[in-house]
Design a protein around this motif. Structure first.
Motif, PDB file in Angstrom:
ATOM      1  N   LEU A  47       0.843  -1.187   0.000  1.00 17.25           N
ATOM      2  CA  LEU A  47       0.000   0.000   0.000  1.00 17.25           C
ATOM      3  C   LEU A  47       0.883   1.243   0.000  1.00 17.25           C
ATOM      4  O   LEU A  47       1.818   1.347   0.792  1.00 17.25           O
ATOM      5  N   VAL A  48       0.578   2.193  -0.883  1.00 14.20           N
ATOM      6  CA  VAL A  48       1.258   3.481  -0.903  1.00 14.20           C
ATOM      7  C   VAL A  48       0.429   4.520  -0.169  1.00 14.20           C
ATOM      8  O   VAL A  48       0.908   5.189   0.752  1.00 14.20           O
ATOM      9  N   ALA A  49      -0.827   4.663  -0.566  1.00 17.17           N
ATOM     10  CA  ALA A  49      -1.698   5.657   0.050  1.00 17.17           C
ATOM     11  C   ALA A  49      -3.141   5.271  -0.207  1.00 17.17           C
ATOM     12  O   ALA A  49      -3.457   4.672  -1.235  1.00 17.17           O
ATOM     13  N   MET A  50      -4.007   5.669   0.730  1.00 15.86           N
ATOM     14  CA  MET A  50      -5.418   5.332   0.628  1.00 15.86           C
ATOM     15  C   MET A  50      -6.226   6.503   1.147  1.00 15.86           C
ATOM     16  O   MET A  50      -5.792   7.200   2.089  1.00 15.86           O
ATOM     17  N   ILE A  51      -7.404   6.735   0.545  1.00 15.50           N
ATOM     18  CA  ILE A  51      -8.301   7.776   1.017  1.00 15.50           C
ATOM     19  C   ILE A  51      -9.708   7.215   1.103  1.00 15.50           C
ATOM     20  O   ILE A  51     -10.173   6.521   0.191  1.00 15.50           O
ATOM     21  N   ARG A  52     -10.378   7.486   2.215  1.00  6.68           N
ATOM     22  CA  ARG A  52     -11.761   7.046   2.386  1.00  6.68           C
ATOM     23  C   ARG A  52     -12.682   8.110   1.801  1.00  6.68           C
ATOM     24  O   ARG A  52     -12.473   9.315   1.987  1.00  6.68           O
ATOM     25  N   THR A  53     -13.725   7.656   1.088  1.00  7.09           N
ATOM     26  CA  THR A  53     -14.603   8.607   0.423  1.00  7.09           C
ATOM     27  C   THR A  53     -15.488   9.346   1.415  1.00  7.09           C
ATOM     28  O   THR A  53     -15.888  10.480   1.158  1.00  7.09           O
ATOM     29  N   SER A  54     -15.792   8.706   2.523  1.00  8.36           N
ATOM     30  CA  SER A  54     -16.586   9.358   3.555  1.00  8.36           C
ATOM     31  C   SER A  54     -15.668   9.917   4.628  1.00  8.36           C
ATOM     32  O   SER A  54     -15.027   9.181   5.366  1.00  8.36           O
ATOM     33  N   GLY A  55     -15.559  11.223   4.673  1.00 11.04           N
ATOM     34  CA  GLY A  55     -14.700  11.848   5.675  1.00 11.04           C
ATOM     35  C   GLY A  55     -13.330  12.237   5.165  1.00 11.04           C
ATOM     36  O   GLY A  55     -12.679  13.115   5.723  1.00 11.04           O
ATOM     37  N   GLY A  56     -12.874  11.573   4.108  1.00  3.80           N
ATOM     38  CA  GLY A  56     -11.596  11.940   3.512  1.00  3.80           C
ATOM     39  C   GLY A  56     -10.370  11.511   4.280  1.00  3.80           C
ATOM     40  O   GLY A  56      -9.265  12.016   4.024  1.00  3.80           O
ATOM     41  N   ASP A  57     -10.518  10.590   5.243  1.00  7.97           N
ATOM     42  CA  ASP A  57      -9.343  10.119   5.978  1.00  7.97           C
ATOM     43  C   ASP A  57      -8.337   9.490   5.017  1.00  7.97           C
ATOM     44  O   ASP A  57      -8.718   8.788   4.080  1.00  7.97           O
ATOM     45  N   THR A  58      -7.060   9.773   5.287  1.00 13.56           N
ATOM     46  CA  THR A  58      -6.005   9.232   4.451  1.00 13.56           C
ATOM     47  C   THR A  58      -4.994   8.465   5.289  1.00 13.56           C
ATOM     48  O   THR A  58      -4.865   8.700   6.494  1.00 13.56           O
ATOM     49  N   ASN A  59      -4.292   7.552   4.645  1.00 16.43           N
ATOM     50  CA  ASN A  59      -3.135   6.943   5.283  1.00 16.43           C
ATOM     51  C   ASN A  59      -2.079   6.655   4.221  1.00 16.43           C
ATOM     52  O   ASN A  59      -2.411   6.433   3.049  1.00 16.43           O
ATOM     53  N   TYR A  60      -0.831   6.743   4.658  1.00 14.21           N
ATOM     54  CA  TYR A  60       0.310   6.601   3.773  1.00 14.21           C
ATOM     55  C   TYR A  60       1.309   5.611   4.357  1.00 14.21           C
ATOM     56  O   TYR A  60       1.462   5.508   5.580  1.00 14.21           O
ATOM     57  N   THR A  61       2.022   4.936   3.475  1.00 12.76           N
ATOM     58  CA  THR A  61       3.145   4.156   3.966  1.00 12.76           C
ATOM     59  C   THR A  61       4.240   5.122   4.408  1.00 12.76           C
ATOM     60  O   THR A  61       4.364   6.230   3.854  1.00 12.76           O
ATOM     61  N   ARG A  67       6.049  13.421   1.059  1.00 13.48           N
ATOM     62  CA  ARG A  67       6.414  13.555  -0.361  1.00 13.48           C
ATOM     63  C   ARG A  67       5.215  13.314  -1.278  1.00 13.48           C
ATOM     64  O   ARG A  67       5.094  13.953  -2.327  1.00 13.48           O
ATOM     65  N   PHE A  68       4.347  12.394  -0.907  1.00  7.34           N
ATOM     66  CA  PHE A  68       3.183  12.044  -1.725  1.00  7.34           C
ATOM     67  C   PHE A  68       1.911  12.576  -1.079  1.00  7.34           C
ATOM     68  O   PHE A  68       1.788  12.585   0.148  1.00  7.34           O
ATOM     69  N   THR A  69       0.963  12.977  -1.930  1.00  6.59           N
ATOM     70  CA  THR A  69      -0.335  13.427  -1.444  1.00  6.59           C
ATOM     71  C   THR A  69      -1.429  12.766  -2.257  1.00  6.59           C
ATOM     72  O   THR A  69      -1.424  12.862  -3.492  1.00  6.59           O
ATOM     73  N   ILE A  70      -2.362  12.137  -1.563  1.00  6.89           N
ATOM     74  CA  ILE A  70      -3.496  11.511  -2.243  1.00  6.89           C
ATOM     75  C   ILE A  70      -4.709  12.405  -2.104  1.00  6.89           C
ATOM     76  O   ILE A  70      -4.916  13.046  -1.061  1.00  6.89           O
ATOM     77  N   SER A  71      -5.508  12.468  -3.169  1.00  3.72           N
ATOM     78  CA  SER A  71      -6.735  13.257  -3.142  1.00  3.72           C
ATOM     79  C   SER A  71      -7.790  12.537  -3.968  1.00  3.72           C
ATOM     80  O   SER A  71      -7.461  11.733  -4.839  1.00  3.72           O
ATOM     81  N   GLY A  72      -9.049  12.870  -3.685  1.00  2.15           N
ATOM     82  CA  GLY A  72     -10.121  12.204  -4.403  1.00  2.15           C
ATOM     83  C   GLY A  72     -11.261  13.120  -4.731  1.00  2.15           C
ATOM     84  O   GLY A  72     -11.454  14.157  -4.074  1.00  2.15           O
ATOM     85  N   ASP A  73     -11.999  12.767  -5.748  1.00  2.00           N
ATOM     86  CA  ASP A  73     -13.212  13.484  -6.142  1.00  2.00           C
ATOM     87  C   ASP A  73     -14.313  12.443  -6.201  1.00  2.00           C
ATOM     88  O   ASP A  73     -14.387  11.653  -7.141  1.00  2.00           O
TER      89      ASP A  73
END
Length: 122
Positions: A47-61, A67-73
């Motif tokens: 896993l590199v990065a994950m984002i939950r669609t409800s609430g937008g919680d993220t986690n990264y390795t 250095r990395f940023t995950i975002s979602g629409d």
């Protein structure tokens, strides 16, 4: 059917940036989370990065934090991964992942993109 289509991989030099994008399409009732995994030659997929669609919680390795940023629409069913300060050890095939339900009565399941190559080399 569900399709995850990725774009944005390529060859860059150390210290440069890339942006990966992934869009989910098909029969989808709800998406719980979207993210990115990677697999380098001879190594397990991680896993590199994950984002939950409800609430937008993220986690990264740990190796990509800062250095990395995950975002979602959610409306577009899209997830992006902005990768800055890339290192040779980031070289891998990057896979988009979506944890979703196709129909209300079905359980959450994982779906995968075809993978996109990221190579960091001078």
């Amino acid at each position: 059917q569900v399709q995850l289509v990725e774009s944005g991989g390529g060859l860059v030099q150390p210290g440069e940036s890339l942006r990966l994008s992934c869009t989910a399409s098909g029969t989808i009732f709800t998406i719980a989370a979207m993210g990115w995994y990677r697999q380098a030659p001879g190594k397990q997929r991680e896993l590199v990065a994950m984002i939950r669609t409800s609430g937008g919680d993220t986690n990264y390795t740990d190796s990509v934090k800062g250095r990395f940023t995950i975002s979602g629409d959610n409306a577009k069913r899209t997830v992006n991964l902005q990768m800055n300060s890339l290192k040779p050890e980031d070289t891998a095939v990057y896979y988009c992942n979506a944890n979703l339900k196709r129909y209300p009565v079905l359980p959450l399941q994982d779906y995968w993109g075809q993978g996109t190559q990221v190579t960091v080399s001078s």
